[in-house]
Design an enzyme around this catalytic site. Structure first.
Site, PDB file in Angstrom:
ATOM      1  N   ASP A  66       0.832  -1.211   0.000  1.00  0.00           N
ATOM      2  CA  ASP A  66       0.000   0.000   0.000  1.00  0.00           C
ATOM      3  C   ASP A  66       0.865   1.258   0.000  1.00  0.00           C
ATOM      4  OD1 ASP A  66      -2.319   1.453   0.019  1.00  0.00           O
ATOM      5  OD2 ASP A  66      -2.714   1.201   2.153  1.00  0.00           O
ATOM      6  N   HIS A 105       2.517   3.335  -9.006  1.00  0.00           N
ATOM      7  CA  HIS A 105       2.481   1.887  -9.263  1.00  0.00           C
ATOM      8  C   HIS A 105       3.735   1.459 -10.037  1.00  0.00           C
ATOM      9  CE1 HIS A 105      -1.432   1.991  -7.579  1.00  0.00           C
ATOM     10  NE2 HIS A 105      -2.025   2.575  -8.607  1.00  0.00           N
ATOM     11  N   LEU A 117      11.855 -19.941  -5.063  1.00  0.00           N
ATOM     12  CA  LEU A 117      10.751 -19.193  -4.441  1.00  0.00           C
ATOM     13  C   LEU A 117       9.461 -19.313  -5.270  1.00  0.00           C
ATOM     14  CD1 LEU A 117       9.881 -16.837  -2.370  1.00  0.00           C
ATOM     15  CD2 LEU A 117      10.410 -15.302  -4.262  1.00  0.00           C
TER      16      LEU A 117
END
Ligand code: FPP
Length: 260
Positions: free
Chosen positions: A23, A40, A134
């Site tokens: 956020d 963004h 991962l």
């Protein structure tokens, strides 16, 4: 145990699965007099750095909340900028992630996304499916309530088909129908940007997750910030409903993290 190069902090316990609400992109951009989508774009750099760090440290799963079911209500221009950014980011980052052994997965209602993005998502999953490193889970058009509703619907269908009775349903049945079914539950949840809420993220899966909130805006989230979150995690005693004494006796707990 790993030692962070940047700060030389030693951690005795690492989360297997970290889930993050990224956020603060909009506020980061506004503070600089830029349009929100610029935030963004800047957020993608923090995504790359966080993925690299988690992979380096041996975290098994990293789940990122990139776009929620509720984010569709944002201005059309921002939604469209975000969808384009996801396509661009997949184009630019996929080969490097593949070379680094990362396995990419998506969760969420992909039928609501445009064809171009859906194609990229399917291709990214296929390209990296056999990688050993991962597992990067990207939540797009995802909502925790949507996830639980889907799971419930599937179980109801099994009841109608006579595979299961309502009385037989346990929480394990629900868990196996959720988007993250095959993965360990998140050990550590991180939310940047100063808000202290879950915002319809992994509602079921976060039941026993350690929750860490920080004020830093997502584009500024870096190794130092991640280390602070990991240090916080190392200091928790995870009890899963038991008493502290029981945990100490059975050694089921995470050993207290030590900072040198
Ligand atoms: C929340 O900040 C952030 C989003 C809704 C989008 C997150 C997307 C990225 C970081 C882009 C890259 C992601 C991937 C996985 C390629 P906000 O816009 O709500 O910020 P604000 O609270 O300051 O308004």
């Amino acid at each position: 145990m790993f030692t962070s190069k940047r700060t030389d902090i030693k951690f005795t316990v690492l989360p297997k699965h970290i889930a993050i609400i990224m956020d603060g992109n909009g506020r980061w951009a506004r503070k600089r007099g830029l349009p929100r989508p610029a935030g963004h774009h800047a957020g993608v750099k923090a995504v790359r750095a966080t993925v690299e760090l988690c992979a380096k440290h041996g975290v098994e799963v990293l789940t990122l909340f990139a776009f929620s079911s509720e984010n569709w209500q944002r201005p059309v221009t921002e939604v469209s900028a975000l969808m384009n950014l996801f396509v661009q980011a997949l184009d630019s980052e996929l080969e490097s992630m593949h070379r680094n052994g990362i396995r990419v997965r998506f969760i969420g209602d992909r039928s609501s996304l445009n064809d171009e993005l859906q194609k990229r998502m399917t291709a990214s999953e296929a390209r990296t499916a056999n990688n050993p490193g991962l597992i990067l889970v990207i939540a797009v058009a995802y909502g925790g309530r949507w996830d639980i509703t889907q799971a419930t619907r599937r179980l109801a269908q099994q009841c109608v088909a006579g595979i299961l009775t309502a009385a037989e349903i346990t929480d394990a049945h629900i868990s196996t129908q959720l988007e993250l079914a095959a993965l360990p539950e998140p050990d550590l949840f991180i939310r940047t940007g100063g808000e202290q809420r879950i915002s319809n993220f992994l509602l079921w899966n976060l039941a026993y997750t350690e929750l860490y909130f920080c004020d830093v805006l997502w584009p500024q989230f870096d190794e130092k910030q991640l280390n602070t979150a990991l240090q916080f995690f190392g200091e928790r005693q995870r009890r899963f409903g038991l008493t502290g004494e029981q945990i100490a006796a059975t050694k089921l707990h995470n050993v207290k993290g030590e900072a040198s």
